[in-house]
Design a protein around this motif. Structure first.
Motif, PDB file in Angstrom:
ATOM      1  N   ARG A 139      34.372  22.015 -49.151  1.00  0.00           N
ATOM      2  CA  ARG A 139      34.555  22.081 -47.698  1.00  0.00           C
ATOM      3  C   ARG A 139      35.962  22.508 -47.305  1.00  0.00           C
ATOM      4  NH1 ARG A 139      36.378  18.697 -43.557  1.00  0.00           N
ATOM      5  NH2 ARG A 139      36.782  17.034 -45.043  1.00  0.00           N
ATOM      6  N   GLN A 140      36.984  21.845 -47.830  1.00  0.00           N
ATOM      7  CA  GLN A 140      38.352  22.165 -47.407  1.00  0.00           C
ATOM      8  C   GLN A 140      38.745  23.584 -47.791  1.00  0.00           C
ATOM      9  OE1 GLN A 140      41.314  19.255 -48.394  1.00  0.00           O
ATOM     10  NE2 GLN A 140      40.210  17.603 -47.385  1.00  0.00           N
ATOM     11  N   ALA A 141      38.303  24.051 -48.943  1.00  0.00           N
ATOM     12  CA  ALA A 141      38.637  25.414 -49.367  1.00  0.00           C
ATOM     13  C   ALA A 141      38.027  26.439 -48.417  1.00  0.00           C
ATOM     14  CB  ALA A 141      38.159  25.661 -50.796  1.00  0.00           C
ATOM     15  N   ILE A 142      36.788  26.205 -47.996  1.00  0.00           N
ATOM     16  CA  ILE A 142      36.140  27.136 -47.071  1.00  0.00           C
ATOM     17  C   ILE A 142      36.793  27.055 -45.696  1.00  0.00           C
ATOM     18  CG2 ILE A 142      33.985  27.605 -45.822  1.00  0.00           C
ATOM     19  CD1 ILE A 142      32.504  27.034 -48.472  1.00  0.00           C
ATOM     20  N   CYS A 143      37.046  25.849 -45.208  1.00  0.00           N
ATOM     21  CA  CYS A 143      37.685  25.700 -43.896  1.00  0.00           C
ATOM     22  C   CYS A 143      39.076  26.337 -43.869  1.00  0.00           C
ATOM     23  CB  CYS A 143      37.767  24.230 -43.507  1.00  0.00           C
ATOM     24  SG  CYS A 143      36.169  23.500 -43.066  1.00  0.00           S
ATOM     25  N   ALA A 144      39.765  26.329 -45.009  1.00  0.00           N
ATOM     26  CA  ALA A 144      41.122  26.871 -45.074  1.00  0.00           C
ATOM     27  C   ALA A 144      41.170  28.384 -44.902  1.00  0.00           C
ATOM     28  CB  ALA A 144      41.788  26.479 -46.395  1.00  0.00           C
ATOM     29  N   ILE A 145      40.046  29.073 -45.098  1.00  0.00           N
ATOM     30  CA  ILE A 145      40.069  30.535 -44.972  1.00  0.00           C
ATOM     31  C   ILE A 145      39.313  31.025 -43.735  1.00  0.00           C
ATOM     32  CG2 ILE A 145      40.334  30.870 -47.460  1.00  0.00           C
ATOM     33  CD1 ILE A 145      37.336  31.790 -47.460  1.00  0.00           C
ATOM     34  N   CYS A 146      38.833  30.093 -42.912  1.00  0.00           N
ATOM     35  CA  CYS A 146      38.048  30.464 -41.737  1.00  0.00           C
ATOM     36  C   CYS A 146      38.757  30.037 -40.457  1.00  0.00           C
ATOM     37  CB  CYS A 146      36.663  29.813 -41.817  1.00  0.00           C
ATOM     38  SG  CYS A 146      35.688  30.378 -43.218  1.00  0.00           S
ATOM     39  N   HIS A 147      38.400  30.692 -39.360  1.00  0.00           N
ATOM     40  CA  HIS A 147      39.049  30.415 -38.081  1.00  0.00           C
ATOM     41  C   HIS A 147      38.091  29.984 -36.983  1.00  0.00           C
ATOM     42  CE1 HIS A 147      42.830  31.884 -39.667  1.00  0.00           C
ATOM     43  NE2 HIS A 147      42.127  32.853 -40.234  1.00  0.00           N
ATOM     44  N   SER A 148      36.810  29.911 -37.289  1.00  0.00           N
ATOM     45  CA  SER A 148      35.837  29.469 -36.291  1.00  0.00           C
ATOM     46  C   SER A 148      34.670  28.795 -37.004  1.00  0.00           C
ATOM     47  CB  SER A 148      35.309  30.654 -35.471  1.00  0.00           C
ATOM     48  OG  SER A 148      34.502  31.493 -36.277  1.00  0.00           O
ATOM     49  N   GLU A 149      33.915  28.016 -36.254  1.00  0.00           N
ATOM     50  CA  GLU A 149      32.751  27.356 -36.841  1.00  0.00           C
ATOM     51  C   GLU A 149      31.734  28.392 -37.317  1.00  0.00           C
ATOM     52  OE1 GLU A 149      29.309  24.126 -35.693  1.00  0.00           O
ATOM     53  OE2 GLU A 149      31.323  23.859 -34.877  1.00  0.00           O
ATOM     54  N   ARG A 150      31.573  29.458 -36.552  1.00  0.00           N
ATOM     55  CA  ARG A 150      30.646  30.522 -36.950  1.00  0.00           C
ATOM     56  C   ARG A 150      31.072  31.155 -38.274  1.00  0.00           C
ATOM     57  NH1 ARG A 150      31.283  35.292 -33.748  1.00  0.00           N
ATOM     58  NH2 ARG A 150      31.405  36.589 -35.551  1.00  0.00           N
ATOM     59  N   GLU A 151      32.372  31.377 -38.431  1.00  0.00           N
ATOM     60  CA  GLU A 151      32.902  31.947 -39.671  1.00  0.00           C
ATOM     61  C   GLU A 151      32.677  30.989 -40.846  1.00  0.00           C
ATOM     62  OE1 GLU A 151      37.132  33.807 -41.227  1.00  0.00           O
ATOM     63  OE2 GLU A 151      36.867  33.462 -39.083  1.00  0.00           O
ATOM     64  N   VAL A 187      43.715  26.903 -39.012  1.00  0.00           N
ATOM     65  CA  VAL A 187      42.449  26.873 -39.747  1.00  0.00           C
ATOM     66  C   VAL A 187      41.541  25.861 -39.073  1.00  0.00           C
ATOM     67  CG1 VAL A 187      43.402  27.615 -41.958  1.00  0.00           C
ATOM     68  CG2 VAL A 187      43.311  25.186 -41.416  1.00  0.00           C
ATOM     69  N   ILE A 188      40.275  26.019 -39.264  1.00  0.00           N
ATOM     70  CA  ILE A 188      39.303  25.131 -38.623  1.00  0.00           C
ATOM     71  C   ILE A 188      39.025  23.925 -39.508  1.00  0.00           C
ATOM     72  CG2 ILE A 188      37.320  26.395 -39.537  1.00  0.00           C
ATOM     73  CD1 ILE A 188      36.460  25.768 -36.330  1.00  0.00           C
ATOM     74  N   ASP A 189      38.727  22.818 -38.884  1.00  0.00           N
ATOM     75  CA  ASP A 189      38.377  21.610 -39.621  1.00  0.00           C
ATOM     76  C   ASP A 189      36.990  21.182 -39.160  1.00  0.00           C
ATOM     77  OD1 ASP A 189      38.386  19.350 -41.172  1.00  0.00           O
ATOM     78  OD2 ASP A 189      39.669  18.207 -39.809  1.00  0.00           O
ATOM     79  N   ILE A 190      36.008  21.421 -39.989  1.00  0.00           N
ATOM     80  CA  ILE A 190      34.634  21.055 -39.682  1.00  0.00           C
ATOM     81  C   ILE A 190      34.387  19.645 -40.209  1.00  0.00           C
ATOM     82  CG2 ILE A 190      32.196  21.642 -40.076  1.00  0.00           C
ATOM     83  CD1 ILE A 190      33.698  23.715 -38.370  1.00  0.00           C
ATOM     84  N   GLU A 191      33.826  18.789 -39.378  1.00  0.00           N
ATOM     85  CA  GLU A 191      33.510  17.428 -39.790  1.00  0.00           C
ATOM     86  C   GLU A 191      32.589  17.448 -41.018  1.00  0.00           C
ATOM     87  OE1 GLU A 191      34.657  14.498 -38.595  1.00  0.00           O
ATOM     88  OE2 GLU A 191      36.009  15.724 -37.397  1.00  0.00           O
ATOM     89  N   PRO A 192      32.759  16.508 -41.943  1.00  0.00           N
ATOM     90  CA  PRO A 192      31.943  16.492 -43.173  1.00  0.00           C
ATOM     91  C   PRO A 192      30.437  16.568 -42.919  1.00  0.00           C
ATOM     92  CG  PRO A 192      33.756  14.971 -43.419  1.00  0.00           C
ATOM     93  CD  PRO A 192      33.787  15.453 -41.987  1.00  0.00           C
ATOM     94  N   GLY A 193      29.927  15.782 -41.978  1.00  0.00           N
ATOM     95  CA  GLY A 193      28.486  15.804 -41.703  1.00  0.00           C
ATOM     96  C   GLY A 193      28.010  17.155 -41.207  1.00  0.00           C
TER      97      GLY A 193
END
Length: 125
Positions: free
Chosen positions: A84-96, A13-19
């Motif tokens: 944020r974490q819930a969305i990142c947990a179901i996505c595989h790219s920053e675009r997603e 899963v992707i981890d997008i920085e908070p900012g």
């Protein structure tokens, strides 16, 4: 841990920085049609960086615009929370992630305007 992501339940899963995630939320809000944006009053949009309630990507809390009467005054702002974490947990790219943020923001704004989940699903949100 892999660069830009983490293993969870044997799935990357992707981890997008908070900012960066907050920028995505702002971009989604800025992308709303101008007439909708100007009608949004007394509503705060926040990002929760913890996982949030199971199964939720976002949450609207408040009195929908269609339910407000002339007696609606002096109340705390309605709140839209994006998880944020819930969305990142179901996505595989920053675009997603950016697309899911957009869909989630639109969905929760729909609740603010009084649109229920069934109708939002019918509309594709």
């Amino acid at each position: 841990m892999w660069p830009g992501g983490a293993w969870r339940d044997n799935e990357l899963v992707i981890d997008i920085e908070p900012g960066r995630f907050e920028e995505m939320v702002s971009t989604a809000l800025d992308g709303l049609p101008e007439d909708l944006g100007t009608q949004m009053r007394n509503v705060a949009v926040t990002v929760e960086h913890d996982p949030g309630p199971p199964g939720l990507l976002g949450l609207y809390q408040g009195v929908p615009l269609t339910s407000r009467t002339s007696g609606y005054a002096g109340v705390l702002p309605d709140r839209i929370t994006i998880y944020r974490q819930a969305i990142c947990a179901i996505c595989h790219s920053e675009r997603e992630v950016a697309e899911q943020v957009r869909r989630t923001v639109i969905h929760e704004v729909g609740h603010y305007f009084g649109i229920d989940d069934k109708r939002l699903r019918e509309l594709g949100w």
